[in-house]
Design a protein around this motif. Structure first.
Motif, PDB file in Angstrom:
ATOM      1  N   THR A 141       0.838  -1.196   0.000  1.00  0.00           N
ATOM      2  CA  THR A 141       0.000   0.000   0.000  1.00  0.00           C
ATOM      3  C   THR A 141       0.871   1.244   0.000  1.00  0.00           C
ATOM      4  O   THR A 141       1.733   1.403   0.873  1.00  0.00           O
ATOM      5  N   VAL A 177      -7.655   5.375  -4.101  1.00  0.00           N
ATOM      6  CA  VAL A 177      -9.025   5.357  -3.593  1.00  0.00           C
ATOM      7  C   VAL A 177      -9.027   6.001  -2.219  1.00  0.00           C
ATOM      8  O   VAL A 177      -7.996   6.071  -1.541  1.00  0.00           O
ATOM      9  N   ASP A 178     -10.209   6.491  -1.811  1.00  0.00           N
ATOM     10  CA  ASP A 178     -10.324   7.070  -0.476  1.00  0.00           C
ATOM     11  C   ASP A 178     -10.675   5.985   0.536  1.00  0.00           C
ATOM     12  O   ASP A 178     -10.677   4.791   0.222  1.00  0.00           O
ATOM     13  N   ASP A 179     -10.984   6.399   1.761  1.00  0.00           N
ATOM     14  CA  ASP A 179     -11.249   5.438   2.835  1.00  0.00           C
ATOM     15  C   ASP A 179     -12.480   4.584   2.562  1.00  0.00           C
ATOM     16  O   ASP A 179     -12.637   3.509   3.139  1.00  0.00           O
ATOM     17  N   GLU A 180     -13.364   5.064   1.678  1.00  0.00           N
ATOM     18  CA  GLU A 180     -14.580   4.327   1.359  1.00  0.00           C
ATOM     19  C   GLU A 180     -14.461   3.559   0.055  1.00  0.00           C
ATOM     20  O   GLU A 180     -15.441   3.002  -0.435  1.00  0.00           O
ATOM     21  N   GLY A 181     -13.257   3.550  -0.524  1.00  0.00           N
ATOM     22  CA  GLY A 181     -13.037   2.800  -1.749  1.00  0.00           C
ATOM     23  C   GLY A 181     -13.409   3.532  -3.021  1.00  0.00           C
ATOM     24  O   GLY A 181     -13.386   2.943  -4.109  1.00  0.00           O
ATOM     25  N   ASN A 182     -13.728   4.812  -2.918  1.00  0.00           N
ATOM     26  CA  ASN A 182     -14.085   5.601  -4.095  1.00  0.00           C
ATOM     27  C   ASN A 182     -12.822   6.174  -4.743  1.00  0.00           C
ATOM     28  O   ASN A 182     -11.824   6.438  -4.057  1.00  0.00           O
TER      29      ASN A 182
END
Length: 267
Positions: A53, A91-96
């Motif tokens: 990551t 991606v952000d913390d919400e997977g977007n």
């Protein structure tokens, strides 16, 4: 091969575990019959269980500065991280998707730098991945008189298999074009993606017009003829020495002057 075992002897064969490998086994336990051969077979399969990551807040960072004036409300600057060789995207913390980052004038103080970063990128395959970072004027609200930065940055992420089921990633960001768009050769040293927009005051032309009127107190009906009067323009004040003047001005510094005669009632 082991010889001399008693008929009916029991056995167990085991293999030490190794990170990153799963083991399929047959014949690892059993009983040995007389004159027969017992076989234990082990098949090891390797797979990555822990991807690498790249953390956006520490590894995919940049700064924004405005040279020449303070930040203003209503202006914003958007930066894009684009893949150059089909690598995974942030991606952000919400997977977007988090491939853009925006800084706003309302958050700025004076001419201080504003920081930005992109989202995290997860890699499950070793290799070299390349990205570019640039300022997108189409998504930005750039203030009047402020240039668009044409700087470009190359992000290179090298993902390595540690052969223990884990991957690791090394990230470098290097500038390939400056803020004016000129190609850098060699590229800049590894660092962050730093963009500078410059505020420039454009030149303008001012026309100074003098009007002439005659207050005829004796009823002579005097008419204003061309070139009857001469008008002189001089700079004054604290900035007189540097004040712009007409091209035909005479003298130096604060002592410069320019003169014209009237055309009709104006000059």
């Amino acid at each position: 091969i082991i010889y001399g075992l008693d008929n009916g002897a029991s056995y167990t064969v085991s293999e030490a575990a190794k990170d990153g490998y799963t083991t399929t086994k047959t014949g690892d336990t059993g009983t040995i019959a007389a004159a027969e051969t017992a076989k234990a077979a082990f098949t090891n399969t390797y797979e990555v269980t822990t991807p690498a990551t790249v953390t956006g807040s520490t590894d995919l960072t940049g700064t924004k500065a405005i040279d020449g004036r303070a930040w203003e409300d209503g202006e914003s600057y958007t930066f894009v991280l684009g893949a150059l060789n089909d690598g995974p995207l942030p991606v952000d913390d919400e997977g977007n998707p988090a491939t853009t980052a925006t800084v706003n004038g309302a958050d700025g103080t004076g001419e201080d730098l504003q920081k930005f970063h992109f989202g995290d990128i997860v890699f499950d395959t070793p290799g070299e991945y390349r990205y570019t970072i640039y300022e997108d004027d189409a998504q930005s609200m750039i203030g009047a008189g402020v240039t668009t930065s044409q700087a470009r940055y190359r992000v290179t992420i090298t993902v390595t298999d540690n052969h223990d089921g884990t991957l690791s990633a090394d990230t470098t960001i290097r500038q390939t074009r400056d803020d004016d768009g000129a190609v850098l050769d060699p590229w800049g040293e590894p660092g962050t993606a730093d963009f500078v927009n410059t505020y420039r005051v454009g030149e303008t032309t001012a026309t100074i017009q003098a009007n002439k009127a005659i207050d005829d107190q004796v009823g002579s009906n005097h008419l204003i003829e061309n070139d009857d009067y001469r008008f002189i323009l001089k700079p004054t004040g604290d900035n007189a020495a540097d004040a712009p003047m007409p091209a035909d001005a005479q003298g130096d510094g604060a002592d410069r002057s320019a003169s014209v005669t009237n055309t009709g009632a104006t000059a």
